[in-house]
Design a protein around this motif. Structure first.
Motif, short mmCIF file in Angstrom:
data_model
loop_
_atom_site.label_atom_id
_atom_site.label_comp_id
_atom_site.label_asym_id
_atom_site.label_seq_id
_atom_site.Cartn_x
_atom_site.Cartn_y
_atom_site.Cartn_z
N HIS A 44 0.89 -1.27 0.01
CA HIS A 44 0.12 0.10 -0.10
C HIS A 44 0.98 1.20 -0.20
CE1 HIS A 44 -3.49 -2.49 0.72
NE2 HIS A 44 -2.84 -3.20 1.80
N GLY A 45 2.20 1.17 0.38
CA GLY A 45 3.12 2.32 0.53
C GLY A 45 2.78 3.09 1.69
N TRP A 46 3.40 4.27 1.70
CA TRP A 46 3.10 5.00 2.85
C TRP A 46 2.04 5.95 2.51
CZ3 TRP A 46 8.94 5.60 2.33
CH2 TRP A 46 9.65 4.62 3.31
N CYS A 47 1.02 6.21 3.09
CA CYS A 47 -0.38 6.89 2.79
C CYS A 47 -0.87 7.66 3.64
CB CYS A 47 -1.32 5.85 2.03
SG CYS A 47 -0.73 5.07 0.72
N GLY A 48 -1.79 8.75 3.24
CA GLY A 48 -2.95 9.24 4.27
C GLY A 48 -3.93 8.44 4.10
N ARG A 86 0.98 9.05 12.30
CA ARG A 86 0.54 10.03 13.08
C ARG A 86 -0.72 10.70 12.43
NH1 ARG A 86 0.76 14.43 9.68
NH2 ARG A 86 1.96 14.26 7.85
N SER A 87 -1.36 11.59 13.05
CA SER A 87 -2.60 12.20 12.68
C SER A 87 -2.51 13.73 12.19
CB SER A 87 -3.42 12.45 13.91
OG SER A 87 -3.25 13.56 14.67
N ALA A 88 -3.56 14.19 11.43
CA ALA A 88 -3.09 15.35 10.87
C ALA A 88 -2.88 16.59 11.80
CB ALA A 88 -4.63 15.78 10.32
N HIS A 158 1.99 14.67 2.15
CA HIS A 158 2.49 13.59 3.08
C HIS A 158 3.30 14.18 4.23
CE1 HIS A 158 6.81 13.31 1.93
NE2 HIS A 158 6.23 13.68 0.76
N ASP A 159 3.92 15.31 3.80
CA ASP A 159 5.10 16.05 4.87
C ASP A 159 4.31 17.24 5.62
OD1 ASP A 159 5.00 17.61 2.55
OD2 ASP A 159 7.08 18.07 2.57
N GLU A 160 3.01 17.47 5.41
CA GLU A 160 2.21 18.32 6.28
C GLU A 160 1.40 18.05 7.23
OE1 GLU A 160 2.08 21.61 2.54
OE2 GLU A 160 0.61 20.17 2.66
N MET A 161 1.07 19.05 8.29
CA MET A 161 0.15 18.83 9.18
C MET A 161 -0.68 20.05 9.33
SD MET A 161 2.24 18.61 12.64
CE MET A 161 0.90 19.01 13.83
N HIS A 178 -6.91 29.83 13.99
CA HIS A 178 -5.47 29.82 14.22
C HIS A 178 -4.75 28.46 13.85
CE1 HIS A 178 -6.80 32.90 17.07
NE2 HIS A 178 -5.42 33.44 16.94
N LEU A 179 -5.36 27.65 12.79
CA LEU A 179 -4.66 26.73 12.39
C LEU A 179 -4.08 26.97 11.01
CD1 LEU A 179 -7.30 23.62 12.46
CD2 LEU A 179 -4.90 23.78 13.44
N GLU A 180 -2.89 26.50 10.77
CA GLU A 180 -2.20 26.71 9.36
C GLU A 180 -1.70 25.50 9.01
OE1 GLU A 180 0.64 29.59 9.79
OE2 GLU A 180 -0.56 31.25 10.55
N LYS A 181 -1.33 25.28 7.88
CA LYS A 181 -0.86 24.17 7.06
C LYS A 181 0.63 24.05 7.25
CE LYS A 181 -2.56 22.39 3.37
NZ LYS A 181 -2.54 22.23 1.89
N VAL A 182 1.40 23.26 7.99
CA VAL A 182 2.82 23.43 8.27
C VAL A 182 3.53 22.24 7.97
CG1 VAL A 182 2.20 25.11 10.55
CG2 VAL A 182 2.23 22.63 10.75
N LYS A 183 4.87 22.32 7.98
CA LYS A 183 5.57 21.13 7.62
C LYS A 183 5.61 20.34 8.91
CE LYS A 183 7.16 21.87 3.41
NZ LYS A 183 6.56 20.98 2.51
N ALA A 184 5.37 18.86 8.71
CA ALA A 184 5.08 18.18 9.96
C ALA A 184 6.38 18.18 10.81
CB ALA A 184 4.58 16.70 9.52
N VAL A 185 7.44 17.52 10.35
CA VAL A 185 8.77 17.17 11.00
C VAL A 185 9.00 18.53 11.67
CG1 VAL A 185 11.00 16.80 10.89
CG2 VAL A 185 9.47 15.34 9.59
N GLU A 186 9.10 19.72 11.10
CA GLU A 186 9.74 20.85 11.81
C GLU A 186 8.88 21.30 12.79
OE1 GLU A 186 9.59 20.19 8.64
OE2 GLU A 186 11.45 20.98 7.45
#
Length: 205
Positions: A44-48, A86-88, A158-161, A178-186
């Motif tokens: 299935h790969g790495w997926c959301g 991980r979750s969103a 895939h790299d965002e939350m 106050h929600l923004e789309k951000v880079k997950a790891v950072e």
């Protein structure tokens, strides 16, 4: 596709943002993660899933996140952990080489929850199936904000939350505005540095 993963997809929704998993990654984690998980990766790969509310991830990409959250804590010496999902909103699901799916961290609140399986170590595949069957959509939807956030900010890569800015631990409000789309790891590493990791207590619920 086996019945457990079919049930998981039925519950969460079809995959999005698929990344093919190289053979080298599967071999890297052989003996560290359940064989069944590696089979799921290959198929299935790495997926959301569920439009990206829940992600099965590449643990190697999150090694810095694991270190930033666990270094200096009791978990560092308790087991060797890998982030498998991980979750969103940054709920983090860790897999221990000895203890299985035994640790979850809610990054927005810097709170940890531990789980002890009654299954022996040689039944890691069964533990993984239990993890997938017990994971619920609602538990990954912080404040029922996922659909409004997706509508406002767009679908995650895939790299965002979705992250609160400013972070809740800085005193920011947990509102859609106050929600923004951000880079997950950072963002996850930033959150690990804001407040000391504490266990959930009954007063938190």
């Amino acid at each position: 596709m086996d019945k457990v993963f079919a049930r998981f997809i039925e519950k969460f929704g079809e995959p999005v943002g698929r990344q093919e998993v190289p053979v080298s990654s599967i071999e890297r984690y052989r003996g560290k993660l359940p064989n069944l998980l590696l089979e799921y990766w290959a198929e299935h790969g790495w997926c959301g899933y569920g439009d990206g509310i829940f992600w099965i991830v590449n643990p190697q990409e999150y090694e810095g996140v694991v270190a930033s959250w666990l270094d200096g804590t009791k978990f560092e010496i308790f087991d060797a952990y890998h982030l498998i999902a991980r979750s969103a909103f940054g709920d983090l699901y860790f897999w221990g080489e000895e203890t299985g799916g035994s640790l979850k961290i809610t990054s927005v609140a810097s709170r940890s929850t531990t789980f002890m399986s009654k299954l022996p170590k040689d039944q890691m595949d069964k533990r993984l199936q239990n993890f997938l069957l017990s994971t619920e959509v609602e538990c990954n939807d912080y404040g029922d904000l996922f659909k409004p956030a997706k509508k406002k900010l767009g679908v995650l890569h895939h790299d965002e939350m979705y992250g609160f800015v400013p972070a809740l631990m800085f005193g920011g409000p947990d509102t859609l505005e106050h929600l923004e789309k951000v880079k997950a790891v950072e963002h996850l590493i930033l959150l690990s540095q804001v407040s000391e990791l504490e266990p959930y207590s009954f007063s938190d619920f």
